[in-house]
Scaffold this active site. Structure first.
Site, PDB file in Angstrom:
ATOM      1  N   GLU A   1      -2.298  -3.600   8.678  1.00 40.77           N
ATOM      2  CA  GLU A   1      -1.177  -4.420   9.198  1.00 40.77           C
ATOM      3  C   GLU A   1      -0.806  -3.844  10.766  1.00 40.77           C
ATOM      4  O   GLU A   1       0.057  -4.195  11.346  1.00 40.77           O
ATOM      5  CB  GLU A   1      -0.098  -4.749   8.345  1.00 40.77           C
ATOM      6  CG  GLU A   1       0.816  -3.404   8.269  1.00 40.77           C
ATOM      7  CD  GLU A   1       0.382  -2.045   7.752  1.00 40.77           C
ATOM      8  OE1 GLU A   1       1.227  -1.031   7.532  1.00 40.77           O
ATOM      9  OE2 GLU A   1      -0.819  -2.222   7.260  1.00 40.77           O
TER      10      GLU A   1
ATOM     11  N   CYS B   1      -0.522   1.254   1.274  1.00 43.69           N
ATOM     12  CA  CYS B   1      -0.103   2.616   1.196  1.00 43.69           C
ATOM     13  C   CYS B   1       0.577   3.013   0.046  1.00 43.69           C
ATOM     14  O   CYS B   1       0.086   2.937  -1.126  1.00 43.69           O
ATOM     15  CB  CYS B   1       0.489   3.173   2.539  1.00 43.69           C
ATOM     16  SG  CYS B   1       0.268   4.956   2.861  1.00 43.69           S
TER      17      CYS B   1
ATOM     18  N   HIS C   1      -3.907   0.812   6.796  1.00 43.13           N
ATOM     19  CA  HIS C   1      -2.878   0.088   7.177  1.00 43.13           C
ATOM     20  C   HIS C   1      -3.477  -0.943   8.263  1.00 43.13           C
ATOM     21  O   HIS C   1      -3.648  -0.801   9.278  1.00 43.13           O
ATOM     22  CB  HIS C   1      -1.899   0.867   8.174  1.00 43.13           C
ATOM     23  CG  HIS C   1      -1.081   1.911   7.130  1.00 43.13           C
ATOM     24  ND1 HIS C   1       0.122   1.456   6.416  1.00 43.13           N
ATOM     25  CD2 HIS C   1      -1.270   3.069   6.697  1.00 43.13           C
ATOM     26  CE1 HIS C   1       0.761   2.279   5.983  1.00 43.13           C
ATOM     27  NE2 HIS C   1      -0.044   3.436   6.009  1.00 43.13           N
TER      28      HIS C   1
END
Length: 232
Positions: A177, A89, A175
Site C-alpha cells: 500500500e 505488517c 507494504h
C-alpha cells in the site's frame, strides 16, 4: 455505499495507494486510531471490509500497550465470521496471533524496497500483480504460518510474508500500500529505528524515488483485483 473501517496505529501508516481502488469500488473509508478512539464492535462487525494497519510495536507487548488485547479479540471475531479482512505488517501479525500462531522477533530487521517471492498459491491469485514489482519492507517481527492458511509469499529473511486464512481474508507482512511520494513521513517517523539499526535514510529515499512509480502501479493492480475476486 460500502464501508471500509481501518485500525491505524501511527498516523503516517495509512491505506496509501489502496485508497483509489477502494473508492473506485464504492467504499467509504474511515480510520480508527488504536488506543485512542474505542472501536465499537458493531461498527467493526458490520463493515464491508475491515483493515488492520501497521505500527512499530510487537503483538506480544500487551503489558505495554493494553489495547492490543482488545484488537486481538476483534480480529479473532472477524476471522471467525469469514467476512473480508486485510492485515498489513502489524495487522498481519495480529491476524496470525488471533489464529493461534506464534509471533516473535525475526532473525534480522527487514527494511527497504525489494521484491517478494510468490508461491504457486500466490501466483494463482491477486498477489500475482506484484510479481517482480518492488514493495516496501519495514519490520523486525515475524510469525509462524497459521494452521490451515495458504502461504502466498516469502523472502530470504522472512519466509512468511503473506498468507490467506480464507476467501476475502489476507495478511501481508510487507507494504504494497505504500505511496512512495510519502516516503519522507516514514523516514522521519521511524528515524530512531533506522539510526539504531544502521539503515541509511538516503538509500531508502533514493529507492523510493527510483521505484515508486512501479510500486504504485503494482499496488493499484493488486488491490483492484483483490477487491474484484475476493471481497464481495
Amino acid at each position: 455505499m460500502k464501508r471500509c473501517v481501518a485500525i491505524q496505529h501511527v498516523a503516517f501508516e495509512n491505506l496509501g495507494v489502496f485508497v483509489q481502488p477502494l473508492e473506485e469500488a464504492g467504499f467509504a473509508i474511515s480510520y480508527v486510531q488504536a488506543g485512542v478512539v474505542p472501536l465499537e464492535p458493531e461498527l467493526w462487525k458490520d463493515a464491508d471490509l475491515a483493515v488492520v494497519l501497521g505500527g512499530p510495536i510487537g503483538v506480544y507487548q500487551e503489558d505495554l500497550y493494553p489495547f492490543l488485547a482488545d484488537e486481538k479479540v476483534l480480529i479473532a471475531s472477524r476471522l471467525a465470521s469469514g467476512r473480508p479482512l486485510l492485515g498489513i505488517c502489524l495487522g498481519a501479525q495480529l491476524m496470525a496471533s488471533a489464529l493461534d500462531a506464534d509471533v516473535y522477533p525475526g532473525t534480522a530487521k527487514e527494511i527497504g524496497w525489494g521484491q517478494v517471492e510468490l508461491t504457486p498459491a500466490g501466483l494463482s491469485g491477486p498477489l500475482a500483480e506484484l510479481a517482480g514489482a518492488p514493495v516496501l519492507h519495514w519490520h523486525g517481527d515475524t510469525f509462524d504460518l497459521p494452521r490451515g492458511s495458504d502461504l502466498l509469499a516469502s523472502t530470504a529473511i522472512t519466509p512468511h510474508q503473506a498468507f490467506r486464512p480464507g476467501p476475502g481474508q489476507l495478511g501481508l507482512q510487507f507494504h504494497a500500500e505504500m505511496d512512495a511520494a510519502l516516503m519522507e513521513t516514514w523516514l522521519v517517523g521511524h528515524c530512531c529505528e533506522l539510526g539504531v539499526n544502521g539503515f541509511d535514510p538516503r538509500a531508502i529515499r533514493e529507492d523510493a524515488q527510483r521505484l515508486g512509480a512501479q510500486a504504485r502501479a503494482a499496488g493499484l493492480a493488486f488491490m483492484r483485483r483483490w477487491l474484484m475476486e475476493e471481497v464481495r
